[in-house]
Write a protein that holds these residues in place. Structure first.
Motif, PDB file in Angstrom:
ATOM      1  N   ALA A 148      68.481 -18.069  -9.664  1.00 33.91           N
ATOM      2  CA  ALA A 148      69.140 -16.835 -10.243  1.00 33.91           C
ATOM      3  C   ALA A 148      68.087 -15.694  -9.627  1.00 33.91           C
ATOM      4  O   ALA A 148      66.932 -15.801  -9.415  1.00 33.91           O
ATOM      5  CB  ALA A 148      68.884 -16.580 -11.782  1.00 33.91           C
ATOM      6  N   PRO A 149      68.720 -14.171  -9.508  1.00 35.60           N
ATOM      7  CA  PRO A 149      68.095 -13.232  -8.743  1.00 35.60           C
ATOM      8  C   PRO A 149      67.001 -12.842 -10.221  1.00 35.60           C
ATOM      9  O   PRO A 149      67.070 -12.989 -11.202  1.00 35.60           O
ATOM     10  CB  PRO A 149      68.984 -12.192  -8.575  1.00 35.60           C
ATOM     11  CG  PRO A 149      70.247 -12.509  -9.410  1.00 35.60           C
ATOM     12  CD  PRO A 149      70.263 -14.177  -9.741  1.00 35.60           C
ATOM     13  N   ASP A 181      61.214 -17.620 -15.698  1.00 35.67           N
ATOM     14  CA  ASP A 181      61.698 -17.855 -16.929  1.00 35.67           C
ATOM     15  C   ASP A 181      60.990 -18.876 -18.020  1.00 35.67           C
ATOM     16  O   ASP A 181      60.868 -19.867 -17.250  1.00 35.67           O
ATOM     17  CB  ASP A 181      63.349 -17.969 -16.711  1.00 35.67           C
ATOM     18  CG  ASP A 181      64.005 -17.005 -16.084  1.00 35.67           C
ATOM     19  OD1 ASP A 181      64.188 -16.007 -16.629  1.00 35.67           O
ATOM     20  OD2 ASP A 181      64.242 -17.072 -14.960  1.00 35.67           O
ATOM     21  N   LEU A 182      60.642 -18.460 -18.995  1.00 33.43           N
ATOM     22  CA  LEU A 182      60.004 -19.490 -20.052  1.00 33.43           C
ATOM     23  C   LEU A 182      60.129 -19.096 -21.176  1.00 33.43           C
ATOM     24  O   LEU A 182      59.892 -18.061 -21.829  1.00 33.43           O
ATOM     25  CB  LEU A 182      58.509 -19.717 -19.606  1.00 33.43           C
ATOM     26  CG  LEU A 182      57.827 -20.695 -19.984  1.00 33.43           C
ATOM     27  CD1 LEU A 182      58.265 -22.276 -19.905  1.00 33.43           C
ATOM     28  CD2 LEU A 182      56.135 -20.609 -19.873  1.00 33.43           C
TER      29      LEU A 182
END
Length: 180
Positions: free
Chosen positions: A81-82, A48-49
């Motif tokens: 988080a998955p 995530d970015l």
């Protein structure tokens, strides 16, 4: 899923000698030359970015070393988080003609074998890499430089690629050898 923003697409731009760049897009907006960034993020386990870029990911010095350094200096935070993943259950091969192809096969991990055949001074080369963590990527893959041939420069420019290209951030090869 697509997060409700429409279909995500990927485009690989092929030239006479091979792949020039990978582009990703959604809803009429595209980011070009994402391959170094995506490889680095995968090696460091970043899922995530938020990346803000105007059209093309900066080429920097033509390698992924500075991207590794940026991630290391910023740090990576586990969010718990998955993460959605996918597996490969059979070989898939895409032919690009004239003995050019890319294939993916089932494997527990990430192992890449790259073979290229160009006229001299590049010649025939093979390299096999297995990702064992960020350090193996930083040591073996990140320092690899983008290279191109003098005769391909105009084709790249015509395709709208290599906008950040300067003699200092890629290896330019001519008939007599390395130009820079």
């Amino acid at each position: 899923g697509d997060g409700g923003g429409g279909l995500v697409y990927a485009v690989v731009v092929l030239g006479d000698a091979g792949v020039y760049a990978v582009s990703l897009g959604r809803g009429g907006v595209a980011a070009r030359a994402v391959e170094h960034l995506l490889a680095t993020l995968h090696a460091y386990g970043v899922t995530d970015l938020l990346v803000k870029v105007e059209g093309e990911v900066p080429i920097l010095d033509g390698s992924a070393v500075q991207l590794c350094e940026l991630i290391e200096s910023a740090g990576v935070v586990e969010h718990g988080a998955p993460v959605s993943t996918f597996g490969v259950d059979r070989e898939v091969r895409v032919d690009a003609g004239e003995d050019r192809f890319i294939s993916i096969s089932p494997y527990d991990g990430l192992r890449v074998t790259y073979e290229l055949v160009y006229p001299e001074p590049v010649g025939a080369q093979t390299y096999c890499f297995e990702l064992t963590g960020a350090e193996s990527f930083k040591r073996e893959i990140a320092p690899a430089r983008t290279f191109g041939f003098v005769e391909e420069i105009r084709a790249l420019e015509s395709a709208g690629l290599g906008q950040g290209g300067q003699l200092g951030n890629f290896i330019l090869i001519g008939e007599q050898g390395i130009v820079n």
